[in-house]
Design a protein around this motif. Structure first.
Motif, mmCIF file in Angstrom:
data_model
loop_
_atom_site.group_PDB
_atom_site.id
_atom_site.type_symbol
_atom_site.label_atom_id
_atom_site.label_comp_id
_atom_site.label_asym_id
_atom_site.label_seq_id
_atom_site.Cartn_x
_atom_site.Cartn_y
_atom_site.Cartn_z
ATOM 1 N N GLN A 2 24.815 -37.506 -37.467
ATOM 2 C CA GLN A 2 25.701 -37.629 -38.520
ATOM 3 C C GLN A 2 25.211 -38.511 -39.558
ATOM 4 O OE1 GLN A 2 29.635 -39.741 -38.077
ATOM 5 N NE2 GLN A 2 30.501 -37.536 -38.799
ATOM 6 N N GLY A 3 25.440 -37.968 -41.125
ATOM 7 C CA GLY A 3 24.594 -38.376 -42.121
ATOM 8 C C GLY A 3 25.774 -39.739 -42.528
ATOM 9 N N CYS A 4 25.252 -40.227 -43.621
ATOM 10 C CA CYS A 4 26.215 -41.476 -43.972
ATOM 11 C C CYS A 4 27.491 -41.164 -44.585
ATOM 12 C CB CYS A 4 25.183 -42.324 -44.916
ATOM 13 S SG CYS A 4 24.761 -41.538 -46.423
ATOM 14 N N LEU A 5 27.643 -39.805 -44.986
ATOM 15 C CA LEU A 5 28.743 -39.364 -45.463
ATOM 16 C C LEU A 5 29.621 -38.758 -44.838
ATOM 17 C CD1 LEU A 5 27.113 -38.083 -49.238
ATOM 18 C CD2 LEU A 5 28.400 -40.417 -48.414
ATOM 19 N N GLY A 6 29.160 -38.530 -43.656
ATOM 20 C CA GLY A 6 30.036 -37.932 -42.443
ATOM 21 C C GLY A 6 29.446 -36.694 -42.128
ATOM 22 N N LEU A 7 28.596 -36.144 -42.783
ATOM 23 C CA LEU A 7 28.072 -34.507 -42.615
ATOM 24 C C LEU A 7 27.238 -34.427 -41.415
ATOM 25 C CD1 LEU A 7 28.055 -31.558 -43.802
ATOM 26 C CD2 LEU A 7 25.874 -32.410 -44.927
ATOM 27 N N GLU A 8 27.742 -33.549 -40.495
ATOM 28 C CA GLU A 8 26.988 -33.434 -39.188
ATOM 29 C C GLU A 8 25.811 -32.457 -39.294
ATOM 30 O OE1 GLU A 8 29.079 -33.416 -35.420
ATOM 31 O OE2 GLU A 8 31.038 -33.810 -36.483
ATOM 32 N N GLU A 9 24.740 -32.865 -38.710
ATOM 33 C CA GLU A 9 23.528 -32.185 -38.741
ATOM 34 C C GLU A 9 23.746 -30.463 -38.309
ATOM 35 O OE1 GLU A 9 18.981 -32.040 -37.260
ATOM 36 O OE2 GLU A 9 20.213 -32.933 -35.801
ATOM 37 N N LYS A 10 24.565 -30.543 -37.421
ATOM 38 C CA LYS A 10 24.654 -29.416 -36.687
ATOM 39 C C LYS A 10 25.379 -28.239 -37.454
ATOM 40 C CE LYS A 10 28.855 -30.613 -34.245
ATOM 41 N NZ LYS A 10 29.377 -30.571 -32.781
ATOM 42 N N HIS A 11 26.279 -28.671 -38.362
ATOM 43 C CA HIS A 11 26.957 -27.961 -39.408
ATOM 44 C C HIS A 11 26.200 -27.540 -40.611
ATOM 45 C CE1 HIS A 11 30.601 -28.184 -37.126
ATOM 46 N NE2 HIS A 11 30.570 -29.612 -37.195
ATOM 47 N N LEU A 12 25.373 -28.442 -41.224
ATOM 48 C CA LEU A 12 24.369 -28.193 -42.163
ATOM 49 C C LEU A 12 23.471 -27.248 -41.784
ATOM 50 C CD1 LEU A 12 23.212 -29.269 -44.968
ATOM 51 C CD2 LEU A 12 22.062 -30.932 -43.662
ATOM 52 N N THR A 13 22.556 -27.466 -40.732
ATOM 53 C CA THR A 13 21.692 -26.629 -40.341
ATOM 54 C C THR A 13 22.245 -25.305 -39.893
ATOM 55 O OG1 THR A 13 21.915 -27.368 -37.846
ATOM 56 C CG2 THR A 13 20.054 -28.444 -39.637
ATOM 57 N N LEU A 14 23.331 -25.060 -39.414
ATOM 58 C CA LEU A 14 23.738 -23.676 -39.069
ATOM 59 C C LEU A 14 24.023 -23.108 -40.504
ATOM 60 C CD1 LEU A 14 24.998 -21.525 -37.367
ATOM 61 C CD2 LEU A 14 27.187 -22.876 -37.125
ATOM 62 N N GLY A 15 24.711 -23.673 -41.406
ATOM 63 C CA GLY A 15 24.888 -23.056 -42.580
ATOM 64 C C GLY A 15 23.679 -22.563 -43.580
ATOM 65 N N ILE A 16 22.418 -23.496 -43.137
ATOM 66 C CA ILE A 16 21.404 -22.988 -43.827
ATOM 67 C C ILE A 16 20.679 -21.875 -43.348
ATOM 68 C CG2 ILE A 16 18.814 -23.728 -44.020
ATOM 69 C CD1 ILE A 16 19.862 -26.698 -44.408
ATOM 70 N N ALA A 17 20.710 -21.716 -41.700
ATOM 71 C CA ALA A 17 20.334 -20.610 -40.926
ATOM 72 C C ALA A 17 21.143 -19.372 -41.250
ATOM 73 C CB ALA A 17 20.413 -20.923 -39.427
ATOM 74 N N GLN A 18 22.352 -19.587 -41.449
ATOM 75 C CA GLN A 18 23.142 -18.059 -41.847
ATOM 76 C C GLN A 18 22.704 -17.790 -43.256
ATOM 77 O OE1 GLN A 18 26.890 -20.180 -41.126
ATOM 78 N NE2 GLN A 18 27.142 -19.037 -39.348
ATOM 79 N N LYS A 19 22.381 -18.543 -44.158
ATOM 80 C CA LYS A 19 21.995 -18.125 -45.439
ATOM 81 C C LYS A 19 20.608 -17.529 -45.334
ATOM 82 C CE LYS A 19 24.624 -21.329 -48.116
ATOM 83 N NZ LYS A 19 24.552 -22.507 -49.041
ATOM 84 N N ILE A 20 19.590 -18.122 -44.541
ATOM 85 C CA ILE A 20 18.428 -17.565 -44.597
ATOM 86 C C ILE A 20 18.390 -16.040 -44.096
ATOM 87 C CG2 ILE A 20 16.133 -17.932 -43.398
ATOM 88 C CD1 ILE A 20 16.449 -21.061 -43.787
ATOM 89 N N LYS A 21 19.107 -16.086 -42.516
ATOM 90 C CA LYS A 21 19.641 -14.825 -42.019
ATOM 91 C C LYS A 21 20.084 -13.727 -42.863
ATOM 92 C CE LYS A 21 21.966 -12.808 -38.256
ATOM 93 N NZ LYS A 21 22.411 -11.484 -38.649
#
Length: 85
Positions: A2-21
């Motif tokens: 989890q980042g300092c602002l509360g964002l979890e890596e798993k949510h950030l990276t899944l969103g990036i992966a979906q955009k790349i797909k």
């Protein structure tokens, strides 16, 4: 993680992966995600899926932690599968 602002890596990276797909498919490239929701697959399961699909390329997206306020750079890993059966 989890980042300092509360964002979890798993949510950030899944969103990036979906955009790349989506971008890949827009130009005719077949893209398959190892996970499409908040589920856990261990490294063996991910690699097995890529092998079963006879993937030409496997990309794993991560968001690493940084101890400085202006991080820069990137990290690259690769696997040589010669001899793996």
């Amino acid at each position: 993680s989890q980042g300092c602002l509360g964002l979890e890596e798993k949510h950030l990276t899944l969103g990036i992966a979906q955009k790349i797909k989506k971008e890949c498919e827009a130009v005719g490239i077949r893209a398959v995600l190892t996970r499409a929701s908040d589920q856990f697959l261990n490294l063996y399961e991910r690699a097995s899926l890529a092998q079963q699909l006879k993937a030409d390329l496997y990309i794993s997206i991560h968001a690493n932690a940084a101890t400085v306020s202006q991080p820069s750079g990137f990290e690259t890993w690769h696997v040589n599968i010669d001899g793996i059966k």
